[in-house]
Design an enzyme around this catalytic site. Structure first.
Site, short mmCIF file in Angstrom:
data_model
loop_
_atom_site.label_atom_id
_atom_site.label_comp_id
_atom_site.label_asym_id
_atom_site.label_seq_id
_atom_site.Cartn_x
_atom_site.Cartn_y
_atom_site.Cartn_z
N SER A 65 -47.12 72.33 25.27
CA SER A 65 -46.62 73.59 24.71
C SER A 65 -45.82 73.37 23.43
O SER A 65 -45.30 72.29 23.16
CB SER A 65 -45.74 74.30 25.74
OG SER A 65 -46.46 74.48 26.94
N1 SAM Z 1 -45.93 71.45 30.90
C1 SAM Z 1 -47.00 70.80 30.17
C2 SAM Z 1 -46.49 69.80 29.18
O1 SAM Z 1 -45.29 69.60 29.06
O2 SAM Z 1 -47.35 69.18 28.52
C3 SAM Z 1 -47.94 71.79 29.53
C4 SAM Z 1 -48.73 72.48 30.54
S1 SAM Z 1 -50.31 73.03 30.02
C5 SAM Z 1 -49.88 74.37 28.99
C6 SAM Z 1 -50.82 73.77 31.56
C7 SAM Z 1 -51.17 72.76 32.63
O3 SAM Z 1 -51.27 73.46 33.86
C8 SAM Z 1 -52.50 72.07 32.41
O4 SAM Z 1 -52.35 70.69 32.45
C9 SAM Z 1 -53.35 72.58 33.59
O5 SAM Z 1 -54.31 71.65 34.06
C10 SAM Z 1 -52.29 72.87 34.61
N2 SAM Z 1 -52.69 73.79 35.68
C11 SAM Z 1 -53.46 74.89 35.62
N3 SAM Z 1 -53.56 75.47 36.83
C12 SAM Z 1 -52.82 74.70 37.68
C13 SAM Z 1 -52.53 74.76 39.08
N4 SAM Z 1 -52.99 75.74 39.88
N5 SAM Z 1 -51.74 73.82 39.61
C14 SAM Z 1 -51.25 72.81 38.85
N6 SAM Z 1 -51.50 72.70 37.53
C15 SAM Z 1 -52.27 73.64 36.95
#
Ligand code: SAM
Length: 230
Positions: A65
């Site tokens: 992000s």
């Molecule tokens: N917090 C992260 C960072 O610091 O890099 C950025 C997160 S990224 C915007 C969103 C993440 O959520 C992705 O890696 C995606 O695979 C994960 N994601 C999506 N659905 C999810 C779920 N149901 N449970 C866990 N992770 C999930």
């Protein structure tokens, strides 16, 4: 902890120009954003853009992000030194690393095993010892380690499961992007003395939360009041 100091001046510039100037004031959040070397959490070929004012791709169609959004969400959690935090959406591990400087314990859950593994390896290399990375569907929360003082969702959710509310301790907060597939509202849900209150904190754009209570799943039973603004 083994946090390299390199590119510190770029982080100072990032904190001053992108974060403090837009109203983030919590000194602990600003210090954490200075300390964590963001360039280690982005793919090597994007290292020169690591301190840009935008999200960056990390592979598997996922993103790290925008620094400002990481700071705002962290500030909204109002963490205490002894907080136990659940982060849903580990991604690069950057947000978890920021949280680890402000809370006692961070549990972070990621649905894509390769993404979870890379984040875990990096956090280990940096010798950050108060983060546990779990692979699984975070739309359900993570009941084995509940209750949490804070839950941070870092993927865009169509709705929220009541399980998340149940996994909150009393005097706790959820910060989550909730809304459409492209654009969501940053929602803060506060639980205090058994009473739930909601605040909205403006529009954000996150990659979708995919899972049982995410996109492709079923509607969560916790309903955000769409009329209420704060
Ligand atoms: N917090 C992260 C960072 O610091 O890099 C950025 C997160 S990224 C915007 C969103 C993440 O959520 C992705 O890696 C995606 O695979 C994960 N994601 C999506 N659905 C999810 C779920 N149901 N449970 C866990 N992770 C999930």
């Amino acid at each position: 902890m083994n946090l390299p100091q390199e590119r510190y001046t770029e982080r100072e510039e990032m904190v001053k120009m992108q974060i403090a100037s837009r109203g983030v004031v919590d000194p602990r959040v600003l210090t954490a954003m200075l300390e964590i070397p963001r360039h280690l959490f982005v793919p090597e070929n994007l290292s020169s853009s690591a301190y840009d004012d935008r999200p960056l791709p990390i592979g598997h169609e996922q993103t790290i992000s925008q620094p400002y959004i990481v700071a705002v969400m962290t500030e909204l959690l109002e963490l205490k030194r002894n907080s136990r935090v659940l982060e849903i959406g580990t991604g690069s591990g950057y947000q978890a690393a920021i949280l680890s400087l402000l809370a006692e314990e961070v549990i972070t859950i990621e649905r894509i095993p390769d993404v979870a593994d890379s984040a875990e390896r990096l956090l280990k290399k940096l010798d950050i010892t108060n983060i546990t990375v779990i692979t699984g569907d975070g739309s359900l929360g993570y009941s084995p380690r509940a209750q949490y003082d804070s839950i941070l969702v870092t993927a865009g959710a169509p709705s929220l499961s009541c399980a998340l509310i149940k996994q909150l301790s009393d005097d706790a907060r959820i910060v989550a992007p909730v809304g459409g597939r492209e654009v969501q509202e940053l929602v803060v849900i506060e639980k205090k003395d058994g009473v739930i209150r909601e605040f909205k904190h403006g529009a954000v754009c996150f990659v979708p939360l995919i899972g049982r209570y995410g996109w492709g799943g079923i509607e969560g039973c916790y309903h955000i009041d769409s009329k209420k603004n704060n």
